[in-house]
Design a protein around this motif. Structure first.
Motif, PDB file in Angstrom:
ATOM      1  N   CYS A   9       9.077  -4.272   5.923  1.00  0.00           N
ATOM      2  CA  CYS A   9       9.137  -4.842   7.161  1.00  0.00           C
ATOM      3  C   CYS A   9       8.937  -6.210   5.818  1.00  0.00           C
ATOM      4  O   CYS A   9       8.779  -6.506   5.113  1.00  0.00           O
ATOM      5  CB  CYS A   9       8.411  -4.441   7.448  1.00  0.00           C
ATOM      6  SG  CYS A   9       8.045  -3.532   9.210  1.00  0.00           S
ATOM      7  N   THR A  10       9.202  -7.480   6.566  1.00  0.00           N
ATOM      8  CA  THR A  10       8.431  -8.385   6.132  1.00  0.00           C
ATOM      9  C   THR A  10       7.676  -8.906   7.015  1.00  0.00           C
ATOM     10  O   THR A  10       8.007  -9.097   7.701  1.00  0.00           O
ATOM     11  CB  THR A  10       9.566 -10.047   6.568  1.00  0.00           C
ATOM     12  OG1 THR A  10      10.829  -9.209   5.456  1.00  0.00           O
ATOM     13  CG2 THR A  10       9.578 -10.968   5.519  1.00  0.00           C
TER      14      THR A  10
ATOM     15  N   PRO B 171      14.104 -12.613   7.421  1.00  0.00           N
ATOM     16  CA  PRO B 171      13.752 -12.007   6.521  1.00  0.00           C
ATOM     17  C   PRO B 171      15.462 -11.825   5.907  1.00  0.00           C
ATOM     18  O   PRO B 171      15.901 -12.294   6.296  1.00  0.00           O
ATOM     19  CB  PRO B 171      13.854 -11.063   7.494  1.00  0.00           C
ATOM     20  CG  PRO B 171      13.776 -11.713   9.338  1.00  0.00           C
ATOM     21  CD  PRO B 171      13.961 -12.840   8.918  1.00  0.00           C
ATOM     22  N   ARG B 172      14.879 -11.179   4.662  1.00  0.00           N
ATOM     23  CA  ARG B 172      16.432 -10.904   4.315  1.00  0.00           C
ATOM     24  C   ARG B 172      16.361  -8.827   3.381  1.00  0.00           C
ATOM     25  O   ARG B 172      15.039  -9.167   3.206  1.00  0.00           O
ATOM     26  CB  ARG B 172      16.857 -11.415   2.881  1.00  0.00           C
ATOM     27  CG  ARG B 172      14.760 -11.249   1.686  1.00  0.00           C
ATOM     28  CD  ARG B 172      15.472 -12.230   1.063  1.00  0.00           C
ATOM     29  NE  ARG B 172      13.991 -12.472  -0.477  1.00  0.00           N
ATOM     30  CZ  ARG B 172      14.412 -11.454  -1.037  1.00  0.00           C
ATOM     31  NH1 ARG B 172      15.211 -10.893  -1.470  1.00  0.00           N
ATOM     32  NH2 ARG B 172      13.320 -11.415  -1.680  1.00  0.00           N
TER      33      ARG B 172
ATOM     34  N   PRO C 207      15.742 -12.290  14.186  1.00  0.00           N
ATOM     35  CA  PRO C 207      14.789 -10.710  14.491  1.00  0.00           C
ATOM     36  C   PRO C 207      13.728 -10.152  15.162  1.00  0.00           C
ATOM     37  O   PRO C 207      13.217 -11.226  15.615  1.00  0.00           O
ATOM     38  CB  PRO C 207      14.072 -10.818  12.801  1.00  0.00           C
ATOM     39  CG  PRO C 207      13.711 -12.810  13.034  1.00  0.00           C
ATOM     40  CD  PRO C 207      15.440 -12.786  13.676  1.00  0.00           C
TER      41      PRO C 207
ATOM     42  N   TRP D 245      13.983  -5.965   8.553  1.00  0.00           N
ATOM     43  CA  TRP D 245      14.260  -6.971   7.216  1.00  0.00           C
ATOM     44  C   TRP D 245      15.876  -6.133   7.899  1.00  0.00           C
ATOM     45  O   TRP D 245      17.062  -6.714   7.891  1.00  0.00           O
ATOM     46  CB  TRP D 245      14.214  -7.182   6.711  1.00  0.00           C
ATOM     47  CG  TRP D 245      13.773  -6.142   5.554  1.00  0.00           C
ATOM     48  CD1 TRP D 245      12.842  -6.601   5.097  1.00  0.00           C
ATOM     49  CD2 TRP D 245      15.461  -5.420   4.309  1.00  0.00           C
ATOM     50  NE1 TRP D 245      12.659  -5.048   4.075  1.00  0.00           N
ATOM     51  CE2 TRP D 245      13.720  -4.615   4.049  1.00  0.00           C
ATOM     52  CE3 TRP D 245      15.811  -4.798   4.375  1.00  0.00           C
ATOM     53  CZ2 TRP D 245      14.311  -3.573   2.733  1.00  0.00           C
ATOM     54  CZ3 TRP D 245      16.365  -3.792   3.941  1.00  0.00           C
ATOM     55  CH2 TRP D 245      15.380  -3.278   2.822  1.00  0.00           C
TER      56      TRP D 245
ATOM     57  N   GLN E 160      19.252  -9.195  12.389  1.00  0.00           N
ATOM     58  CA  GLN E 160      18.310 -10.138  10.945  1.00  0.00           C
ATOM     59  C   GLN E 160      18.542 -11.448  11.248  1.00  0.00           C
ATOM     60  O   GLN E 160      18.344 -13.141  11.266  1.00  0.00           O
ATOM     61  CB  GLN E 160      19.114 -10.511   9.935  1.00  0.00           C
ATOM     62  CG  GLN E 160      19.116  -9.143   9.224  1.00  0.00           C
ATOM     63  CD  GLN E 160      20.153  -8.808   7.518  1.00  0.00           C
ATOM     64  OE1 GLN E 160      20.430  -9.834   7.090  1.00  0.00           O
ATOM     65  NE2 GLN E 160      18.572  -8.040   6.789  1.00  0.00           N
TER      66      GLN E 160
END
Length: 1533
Positions: free
Chosen positions: A526-527, A397-398, A430, A423, A427
Motif C-alpha cells: 500500500c501507498t 501509487p506506483r 486508486p 498500488w 492505478q
C-alpha cells in the motif's frame, strides 16, 4: 309494445294525423272532377274549423293556467294603457352623448330590476326578488297609486325606493322600478351598459389590486390559452442556481487582509451502537488536530449552526471568525489554488465533464484552507501541510520493486491515522481506504478466508504475482473512504424522524469477527496518501457544509432585502453574542434513538407475553372471508372455499352456452329487473321482463344479493315486491350509498357475503335472504363487524345492515317522510298574495259551461279579428292613412295631463318647453312642489304583505285603516363609529394568536427558517417548505379576506370572493415569486455532490454549455482534453467546435434532432435517450406551482418569526398589499426607521404601511329607531350568547351573523354572507395555526388532512346544530327550512356525533346521500358568528379562538390523535402509478354521479354520490376495501 322509442312513436302519430288531413288534397289533381272540388272545399272548411277550435282551446287553457299563478300579470288592457305613456318620460341613459348607448325606460325597468336581483348571491333554496308595496290616495279628485320598492337584503342599495304617484298601478310600479334602476346605476351596481356588475366585472378601487403584470412569455401563453399554463405544476422552467453574494468577488489577493473562518465541528450525538455495524472507534471531529477554514475578503454574516450526520454521528457545524486578519503572498495563493484543485479533484473526485478549475474565477471563489491547532491553543492555517501537498500532490501509487520492499521495515507510525491506496490494482483511479486497525494477530502467513487460497501470501502470489517480502508484518483491517458525500440527513433515520430498521445482531457479529466480511490489506503493498485520515474525514464533509452555508447565505440575503426595502429586520447584526437558533429538523438524533429504544423494549415485552402468536392471528381472521374446511389446509392459499365448490358444481350442471361468466352481468339487465318490480303508480308503460340466461333465476328463499334496496319480501310467498317508495332507500347508519339498481351478486368467493346471517327462519332483519353457505356454526356472525358495507359484484359499494342500523335507518326515513309531507302541505296552501295581486271576479257558474262559452267567444274573435284569411281571398294589409294618424295622435299634452292629473296645464307646458318628453327629475320636482303646497296626504295601503315586510316607514303606518304618510326625501342618519375597548375575556394560557413581537430592532426571521421555506420536498432534505406552506396559505387567505372586508364595506360576498381568489391563485403567487427571482434561491433537487454541485473556484463555461444544450450532446461525451483552452475561445469558435463534435458523433446524419426529439435510429454506443436539456451543476428545473408554494412558505416563515404584522409587511414586500398606506416626507433618520416604511424615493417621500382600521358598526340607520328595533329583533338571543360564552358589545353583529338573505323583516343589517366570508378565513387560520403549533409536530400531509377534516361544511354544520345555532337562525325560505329540520333531527338521532365517517362522507354515498344533505347555510352561520366575534372583539383572534376552541376541542383532539386520511389520498399513496380516476358520468336520475377508478391489473371500482367529490371518495373507498380484502395491498394499521 312496439320497440320504437317514445320520440319515434310520437312522430309517427303526428305524421299520421297530417296525412289524414292532407291526403284528400292530393287526389283531386289526378281526377279533375268538379264534385271532387266541392268535397275539397268542404274538407278544407272543416279542417280550418278544427284548427280554429284547437287554437281557441289553446288560448283558453293558457288563460286558465295564467290565472292560477300566484303572481298574476296585470290585465292586458292596463298594460297597453301604460304603454301609451312610455313616450312621455325620457329613457334613462348612462351615457347620453352616445347615440347607441344603453337605456332603460318605463317598459324595461321591471325586467332590469328582476335581472339584478337574480344576480345577487343566494343559495339553491332561495330565489331573491324585490318586494313591492302598493298604496293609493287621491289628488285633484283622481285616484293615484304609489309603489314602494325594496331590494333584497344583500343588495348594497339598502333603503326603500319610494315611487311617485301615478294614475294606474302598472305605471306606478314601472316608475318605481325605473327610479330603482337609476339609483343602482349611480351606486355602481349597474354598469354603463345597464347590466348588473357580476363578480368578474367588479373592479377593485386600488390599482395594485387590479393590474397583475405577467412576464411577456407567460402573458402570451395565457392569451393563447396554451398548455402547460403558467402557475401550474405541469409547467417547468429552468433557473440558474444562485451562488451567495458573499461567495462571489471575494477571492483573496496578495497583500490584502482577508477574513479567516474556522469550520467548527462538534459531535452532538455519537452514532448509535446498532448502526455501527463493524464496531469501529468513533472519532469526535473536535479532537482532530487538523481541520478546514474558509478564507475570503468579504465578511460572512452570522448564520445558524446546523447538523450533518457522518460516520461518527450527529455533528454540529458552525463558523468562527479568527481574531487576526490574514494577509497572503502570491506564492501562498498559488499554493492554496493547488491545494483546492487537489482536494476536490483527487481526494473527493468531484470534477465532472463540463467543470474546470479556474484560479481566477470571480463567482463561487472562496478559498478552503487546512488549519491546525496550535500547541499554545487557538488555530491557524497549516502552511506546512499546504507545502507538503504542493510537493507530493501528484504522486500516484506506483509498483514498488521487491528490493525496495525488502529494505523497508514495517513502521506502525506511518499507518496510524492514515489513508492507504493498494498500488497493485486500479492505478489510474486508486481505491482509498481508512486504516481502521492494525491487526498484530494477523500476518501474511495467516490463513486466507475461503477455500481457494492457503494464506494471504499465497493469494497475492497466485492472483497478482507479487511476492510478499516481510512475512512478519501485521495486516491492516481497512474501511472504504466515504463514497457518499451527502451527510445532510442521516442514512438511518427517515425524513419524518423515525429510526429505520437495523441489521440483525448475527450480521453485525459476522462483520466484526468474520474475516470474509472484512477488507484486509498488506502494509507493504500500500501507498500512504498524504492526507491523514482525520483530515480526510473532515474533507468528505466539505461539500455538504459549503452547500448548506450557501443555502443559509441565500436565505439571509432574502432577509436582508426585506430589511433594506421595508425596515423589517436588521441589515447587519453587529452584536457579538447574538446567535441565530440552530437549523432544526423538528427532531434530533438523540430523541429519535431514545424513541426507537423505547419502542423496541415494548416490542420485546409483547413478544414475551404472546407466545402462540400465530394461532391468535389465525383466530382473529373473520371466518366469513374464507371458509375453513380444515385447519391444516389453511396455509394452502389455493384451497377452495365452500362457495367456490358450489360454483364448480353449478358450472358442471350448466355447461350451457349462455352461462354468464362471473362479473359480466350487465347493469342494464338489473335495470330492467328493477323497473319490472317497481310497483309505482305513475308508471304506465308496459314493462317486459328481460330474457335471463338459463342459470339466473328469481329464487325465493335463497337469493344472495348485496342490494341494499328495500325489497319487501313477504315471509313465505317468496315473490318480490318492489320498493314501496319510489326512491330506493337503504339502511346502514346513514352509510352506504349504493346504486339505485339492485345488483345481482354471483357467488363470487371474493365477496364472501355468505355468512352474514343464518336466517333459516326467515325472520332476519328486513328479511334479508342471506343463506348461510358457510360450513361453520352460527357463531360466525358474532365475529363479523356489524355489516357496514358490502361490495356487490366486486366493484360497487353497497350496505348490509344490522338490526340496530335498520331501526335507526327507519327512524331517519320517518323523519324524512314527515318533512316531505309537511313540504307538500305547505306548497298546497301557501298564500297567493305574493307581491301584487289582482282581484278576480267571482265565478259561480260550473267550470265546463264557462269553458265552452269562453271557447265560443274566442272562436268568433279569431274568425272575425282578421287573423283568419280564407284561402280564396286576397291578403289585405291595413295601412294607416296619414290623415287618420293625425286624428289618432292625441297631443303629448293630453297624455301628460292624464299622467299627472294633479299638475296645472301651464306648469306642464312650462316644464315641457320645446322638449318631446319629460325627464324623471321633472316628475320628482313636480311631485315635490305638490307635496310642499298641500298638507300631508295619507295613503291607504293595499294588500297585506307589507305588514310583515317591515318597510322603513312602518312606524308611520296607521294600522287601523292601514293608512300611511309617505316621505319622498331620504334622510340619511349616519351611525357613529363605536370605539371599542379590547375585551378582557379570559384567554387560554399558552399560545396567543394575537401576540406580536416588537419589530423595532427585531433581527427578522432566522436564515434557517427562510432556508426551510426555500427547500422543496424533492430536495430530500431534513427540512422542507410543506408545513410552512400550509400555515402561510392559511394566513394569506385570512389577511386578504380581512383586508377586503374592511376596505369594501358595501360589496357583497360573491365579488369579494372573486377578488380574493385572483390574489391567492397560484398564477398570481408564481408571478410575485418570479418577480423576486425566487427560482434562483430555491433548493429544488437532492444534493448529489457528484452530479449537481460546483466546488469553490470551479466553473462551467456558459457558452459551451449553451452550445452543447442546443446541439443536444450529453456532457459525458466530452473529454477534459478537448477543453483545455476553452477560456481563450470566443463563443463562435465554441459553437463551431461543438458542431464538429456533433458531426463526429453522427448526430447530424438525419438533419440533427428532429423537433427537439433525438433520432433513435442510431442505436450505437451513443445513448442520448437520457439527455437532460440543462446542466445539473448550475441550473435546476422548477415547476411554476412550486414557486407559488415557496411564496406561501416564506409568508409562513415571517408569520412564525415576526408575528402577524411581520407577515403582513412581508406580503407587502412581495406585492400583495393588505395594509393601508400613507405617504410622508422622510425624516432622514435611518437609525429610527419604523419597520414597515420604504426607502425614500426621488422626492424624499417614504411610504408607511399602517394598521387595519376598525370597521364601522354594521347597523344601518335608515330606520328611525334602529336601536329599539335591534332589541326587538334580537329578543331571546341572550340565551345564545350565554351558550357561546361571549357577550356582544355591538349586538348588530349578532343580528347580521344570524340573518339569511331571505329574512326580509331585518332592515337593520346586511345578511350573513359577508361575515361568513370573513369567519371562514378566520376559522381556517385559527385551526391551521393551532394544528401547526401542536407539540405532536404533525407532518405536512397530516396537517393538510387534519385541516380539511376540521375546516369543512359538514363538521361546521354538525357543530352548529350541536350548539343550537339553528334555533336562532333567521330565514324565510321553506326549502331551506326543510333541509335544516331534517338534518337537525337526524343529528339528534345520532347523538350529535361527528365521526370520521361524517368527514369522509363515508359510506354515506353508497346510500342516498340526499337524505342527509348537510345544509350549507348551517355551516355558514357557524362561520359568520366567528366573523362577528372577530369584529366585535376589535379583531382579536384570541377571543374567537377562546369561544370556538371550547366548541371544537373534542373533534380537534379526536382527529389529531388519529389523523383521518381521505380515501382518495390513501389510494393514491398506495397505488401512485396505477390508480387512475375516470371522468364523472351523470346517472339517469340526474341527481347523482358515478366515478370509476381503475387500478391497473387489480380491477375497476365505482362509486356513486350526489357530486363528483363524494362519488370519487366512494370509488376510492370501494377500491381500498376490495384490494385490502383480496390482499392486493397491505392493510395499514
Amino acid at each position: 309494445m312496439s320497440n320504437t322509442s317514445p320520440s319515434e312513436s310520437s312522430t309517427e302519430q303526428k305524421s299520421r294525423r297530417f296525412q289524414c288531413e292532407l291526403s284528400s288534397l292530393t287526389e283531386p289533381e289526378a281526377t279533375g272532377d268538379s264534385t271532387v272540388e266541392i268535397d275539397t272545399a268542404h274538407s278544407l272548411a272543416s279542417t280550418t274549423k278544427d284548427l280554429v277550435h284547437q287554437m281557441a282551446q289553446y288560448r283558453e287553457i293558457e288563460q286558465m293556467l295564467l290565472s292560477k299563478c300566484a303572481n298574476t300579470e296585470p290585465p292586458e288592457q292596463e298594460q297597453s294603457e301604460a304603454e301609451r305613456f312610455s313616450a312621455c318620460l325620457a329613457a334613462y341613459r348612462p351615457k347620453p352623448h352616445l347615440l347607441t348607448g344603453a337605456s332603460v325606460d318605463l317598459g324595461s325597468a321591471i325586467a332590469l330590476v328582476n335581472k339584478y336581483c337574480a344576480r345577487l348571491p343566494s343559495d339553491t333554496f332561495t330565489k331573491l326578488t324585490a318586494l313591492w308595496r302598493c298604496t293609493k290616495s287621491e289628488r285633484a279628485g283622481v285616484t293615484l297609486f304609489q309603489y314602494t320598492l325594496r331590494l333584497p337584503i344583500n343588495s348594497p342599495l339598502k333603503h326603500d325606493i319610494v315611487g311617485l304617484p301615478m294614475p294606474t298601478q302598472t305605471l306606478a310600479r314601472r316608475l318605481a322600478a325605473l327610479q330603482a334602476c337609476v339609483e343602482l346605476h349611480k351606486i355602481g351596481e349597474l354598469d354603463d351598459q345597464l347590466q348588473p356588475i357580476g363578480k368578474e366585472g367588479f373592479r377593485a378601487l386600488e390599482p395594485d389590486w387590479e393590474c397583475f403584470e405577467l412576464e411577456p412569455e407567460d402573458e402570451q401563453i395565457v392569451q393563447l390559452s396554451d398548455e402547460p399554463r403558467p402557475g401550474t405544476t405541469k409547467r417547468r422552467q429552468y433557473y440558474y442556481k444562485r451562488i451567495a453574494s458573499e461567495f462571489c468577488d471575494c477571492r483573496p489577493v496578495a497583500g490584502a487582509p482577508c477574513y479567516l473562518y474556522f469550520i467548527q465541528l462538534t459531535l452532538q450525538c455519537p452514532i448509535p451502537e446498532e448502526q455501527n455495524t463493524r464496531g469501529r472507534k468513533i472519532y469526535p471531529p473536535e479532537d482532530a488536530q487538523q481541520g478546514f477554514g474558509i478564507l475570503t475578503t468579504k465578511r460572512i454574516p452570522k448564520l445558524s449552526a446546523f447538523s450533518i450526520f457522518t460516520r461518527s454521528g450527529e455533528v454540529k457545524v458552525s463558523l468562527e471568525l479568527a481574531k487576526e486578519r490574514v494577509i497572503l503572498t502570491s506564492e501562498q495563493i498559488v499554493c492554496i489554488n493547488g491545494f483546492l484543485n487537489y482536494t476536490f479533484t483527487n481526494v473527493l473526485r468531484l470534477q465532472k465533464f463540463l467543470m474546470l478549475f479556474d484560479p481566477d474565477s470571480t463567482e463561487n471563489c472562496v478559498f478552503i484552507v487546512p488549519t491546525v491547532k496550535a500547541p499554545a491553543g487557538g488555530k491557524h492555517i497549516d502552511w506546512q501541510f499546504l507545502e507538503l501537498i504542493q510537493a507530493n500532490g501528484n504522486t500516484m501509487p506506483r509498483a514498488v520493486p521487491d528490493k525496495e520492499r525488502q529494505a523497508q521495515p514495517f513502521d506502525a507510525q506511518r499507518f496510524q491515522d492514515a489513508v492507504v491506496m493498494p498500488w497493485y490494482r486500479n492505478q489510474d483511479q486508486p481505491q482509498y481506504f481508512y486504516v481502521a486497525e492494525i491487526c498484530p494477530h494477523l500476518s501474511p502467513l495467516s490463513c486466507f478466508p475461503g477455500d481457494n487460497y492457503r494464506t494471504f501470501k499465497h493469494y497475492y502470489l497466485v492472483k497478482y504475482g507479487l511476492k510478499i517480502q516481510n512475512a512478519s508484518q501485521p495486516l491492516l483491517d481497512v474501511d472504504h473512504t466515504s463514497a457518499r458525500l451527502n451527510f445532510l440527513t442521516p442514512r438511518y433515520v427517515n425524513r419524518k424522524g423515525v429510526a429505520l430498521p437495523t441489521s440483525s445482531e448475527e450480521t453485525k457479529r459476522a462483520k466484526r469477527e468474520n474475516l470474509e466480511q472484512k477488507q484486509i490489506l498488506v502494509p507493504e503493498l500500500c501507498t500512504v496518501h498524504p492526507f491523514p485520515a482525520s483530515l480526510w474525514r473532515t474533507a468528505v464533509c466539505l461539500p455538504c457544509i459549503l452547500y448548506r452555508i450557501n443555502g443559509l447565505l441565500l436565505a439571509d440575503d432574502i432577509r436582508k432585502q426585506v430589511s433594506a426595502d421595508l425596515g423589517l429586520g436588521r441589515q447587519q447584526i453587529e452584536d457579538e453574542d447574538f446567535e441565530w437558533p440552530m437549523l432544526d429538523f423538528g427532531w434530533s438524533l438523540s430523541e429519535v434513538l431514545k424513541k426507537s429504544r423505547e419502542s423496541k423494549q415494548k416490542e420485546s415485552l409483547k413478544d414475551d407475553t404472546i407466545n402462540g402468536k400465530d394461532l391468535v392471528e389465525v383466530a382473529k381472521k373473520p371466518i366469513s372471508e374464507e371458509t375453513q374446511l380444515d385447519k391444516d389446509s389453511k396455509d394452502d392459499k389455493v384451497e377452495k372455499s365452500a362457495i367456490e365448490l358450489i360454483i364448480e358444481g353449478e358450472e358442471k350442471l350448466q355447461e350451457a352456452d349462455d352461462f354468464i361468466e362471473i362479473g359480466t352481468w350487465s347493469n342494464d339487465m338489473a335495470d330492467d329487473i328493477a323497473s319490472f318490480n317497481q310497483e309505482d303508480d305513475d308508471e304506465d308503460d308496459a314493462f317486459h321482463l328481460p330474457v335471463l340466461p338459463a342459470n339466473v333465476k328469481f329464487c325465493d328463499q335463497q337469493t344472495r344479493y348485496g342490494s341494499p334496496t328495500f325489497w319487501d319480501v313477504s315471509n313465505d310467498e317468496g315473490g318480490f315486491k318492489g320498493p314501496k317508495n319510489s326512491q330506493n332507500k337503504q339502511g346502514g347508519k346513514g352509510k352506504g350509498k349504493g346504486t339505485a339498481k339492485p345488483t345481482f351478486n354471483f357467488y363470487d368467493s371474493d365477496n364472501s357475503l355468505g355468512s352474514s346471517y343464518d336466517d333459516d327462519d326467515n325472520a332476519g332483519p328486513l328479511n334479508y335472504m342471506h343463506h348461510n353457505y358457510s360450513s361453520d356454526d352460527d357463531d360466525v356472525a358474532d365475529d363479523i363487524d356489524a355489516g357496514r358495507i358490502a361490495f356487490t359484484s366486486k366493484n360497487e359499494a353497497e350496505t348490509i345492515e344490522t338490526a340496530q342500523e335498520v331501526e335507526k335507518r327507519q327512524k331517519q326515513l320517518s323523519i324524512i317522510q314527515a318533512t316531505n309531507a309537511n313540504e307538500r302541505q305547505y306548497q298546497e296552501t301557501k298564500n297567493l298574495l305574493i307581491g301584487f295581486n289582482f282581484d278576480h271576479g267571482d265565478q259561480q257558474e260550473p267550470p265546463t259551461i264557462r269553458y265552452e262559452e269562453s271557447i265560443a267567444k274566442l272562436k268568433t274573435e279569431i274568425e272575425s279579428g282578421g287573423m283568419l284569411v280564407p284561402h280564396d281571398q286576397q291578403l289585405v294589409l291595413k295601412r294607416s292613412d296619414a290623415a287618420e294618424a293625425q286624428v289618432a295622435k292625441v297631443s303629448m299634452m293630453e297624455l301628460l295631463k292624464q299622467l299627472l292629473p294633479y299638475v296645472n296645464e301651464d306648469v306642464l307646458a312650462e316644464k315641457l318647453g320645446d322638449r318631446r318628453e319629460l325627464l324623471l327629475s321633472d316628475l320628482v320636482e313636480l311631485n315635490a312642489d305638490w307635496v310642499a303646497s298641500h298638507e300631508q296626504e295619507t295613503y291607504s295601503v293595499m294588500g297585506c304583505g307589507d305588514s310583515f315586510d317591515n318597510y322603513n316607514d312602518h312606524h308611520r303606518l296607521n294600522l287601523d285603516e292601514k293608512q300611511l304618510k309617505l316621505q319622498y326625501e331620504r334622510m340619511e342618519i349616519q351611525p357613529p363609529t363605536p370605539t371599542k375597548a379590547i375585551s378582557s375575556a379570559i384567554l387560554p394560557a399558552g399560545f396567543s394568536f394575537d401576540r406580536q413581537p416588537d419589530l423595532v430592532g427585531h433581527p427578522g426571521p432566522s436564515p434557517s427558517i427562510i432556508l426551510q421555506a426555500l427547500t422543496m420536498s424533492n430536495a430530500n432534505d431534513g427540512i422542507n417548505l410543506e408545513r410552512l406552506e400550509t400555515i402561510g396559505d392559511s394566513f394569506l387567505k385570512y389577511a386578504i379576506t380581512t383586508y377586503l372586508y374592511i376596505t369594501y364595506e358595501n360589496v357583497h360576498e360573491g365579488k369579494l370572493s372573486h377578488l380574493r381568489s385572483k390574489q391567492v391563485a397560484n398564477l398570481n403567487l408564481y408571478r410575485l415569486g418570479r418577480r423576486k427571482r425566487l427560482g434562483e434561491y430555491m433548493i429544488a433537487t437532492k444534493f448529489e455532490p457528484h452530479d449537481n454541485w460546483l466546488p469553490p473556484c470551479y466553473y462551467v463555461p456558459k457558452e459551451l454549455e449553451k452550445a452543447l444544450i442546443e446541439a443536444k450532446i450529453p456532457t459525458h461525451h466530452w473529454k477534459l482534453a478537448d477543453l483545455l483552452d476553452i477560456k481563450n475561445l470566443s463563443s463562435v469558435q465554441i459553437c463551431e467546435m461543438v458542431r464538429e463534435k456533433a458531426d463526429a458523433l453522427g448526430l447530424e446524419q438525419n438533419g440533427g434532432a428532429q423537433n427537439g426529439q433525438l433520432d433513435d435510429s442510431n442505436d450505437s454506443c451513443n445513448d442520448f435517450s437520457c439527455f437532460i436539456p440543462y446542466n445539473l451543476v448550475s441550473q435546476h428545473s422548477i415547476p411554476d406551482k412550486s414557486i407559488a408554494d415557496c411564496v406561501e412558505a416564506l409568508i409562513g416563515a415571517y408569520l412564525i418569526e415576526c408575528g402577524p404584522r411581520g407577515a403582513l409587511l412581508f406580503m407587502a414586500w412581495l406585492g400583495v398589499r393588505v395594509l393601508p398606506i400613507t405617504r410622508q416626507l422622510d425624516g432622514g433618520n435611518q437609525e429610527q426607521r419604523i419597520p414597515g416604511s420604504t426607502k425614500p424615493n426621488a422626492e424624499n417621500v417614504v411610504t408607511v404601511y399602517g394598521a387595519w382600521p376598525t370597521p364601522r358598526s354594521p347597523l344601518l340607520h335608515f330606520a328611525p329607531n334602529a336601536t329599539e328595533e335591534l332589541d326587538q329583533l334580537l329578543s331571546g338571543f341572550e340565551e345564545f350568547e350565554e351558550s357561546l360564552g361571549y357577550k356582544f358589545r355591538d349586538r348588530s353583529y349578532l343580528l347580521q351573523a344570524m340573518t339569511h338573505a331571505s329574512y326580509t323583516p331585518n332592515r337593520l343589517t346586511d345578511c350573513y354572507q359577508r361575515l361568513e366570508f370573513l369567519g371562514d378565513a378566520v376559522l381556517d387560520y385559527l385551526i391551521t395555526r393551532h394544528l401547526y403549533e401542536d407539540p405532536r409536530q404533525h407532518s405536512p400531509g397530516a396537517l393538510t388532512d387534519l385541516r380539511s377534516a376540521l375546516v369543512n361544511n359538514t363538521i361546521f354544520a354538525s357543530l352548529a346544530v350541536r350548539h343550537g345555532f339553528h334555533k336562532f337562525f333567521r330565514h324565510l325560505s321553506p326549502g331551506l327550512n326543510d333541509v335544516i329540520d331534517r338534518f337537525v333531527r337526524i343529528q339528534q338521532e345520532n347523538g350529535h356525533s361527528i365521526s370520521e365517517e361524517y368527514y369522509l362522507l363515508s359510506e354515506e354515498e353508497c346510500d342516498d346521500a340526499e337524505d342527509v344533505e348537510v345544509p350549507k347555510a348551517l355551516g355558514d352561520v357557524f362561520e359568520s358568528i366567528a366573523g362577528a366575534i372577530f369584529l366585535d372583539s376589535n379583531m382579536s383572534l384570541d377571543v374567537v379562538w377562546h369561544v370556538y376552541s371550547n366548541m371544537m376541542s373534542p373533534e380537534i383532539e379526536q382527529f389529531s390523535n388519529s389523523v383521518p386520511k381521505s380515501p382518495i389520498r390513501e389510494l393514491l399513496e398506495l397505488e401512485p402509478e396505477t390508480a387512475k380516476f375516470g371522468k364523472p358520468e351523470k346517472l339517469a336520475d340526474g341527481r347523482r354521479v358515478r366515478v370509476t377508478v381503475d387500478v391497473f391489473c387489480k380491477g375497476t371500482f365505482r362509486g356513486i354520490g350526489r357530486n363528483y367529490r363524494i362519488a370519487k371518495c366512494t370509488a376510492a373507498k370501494c377500491a381500498l376495501r376490495q384490494l385490502k380484502k383480496q390482499g392486493l395491498i397491505a392493510k395499514k394499521d
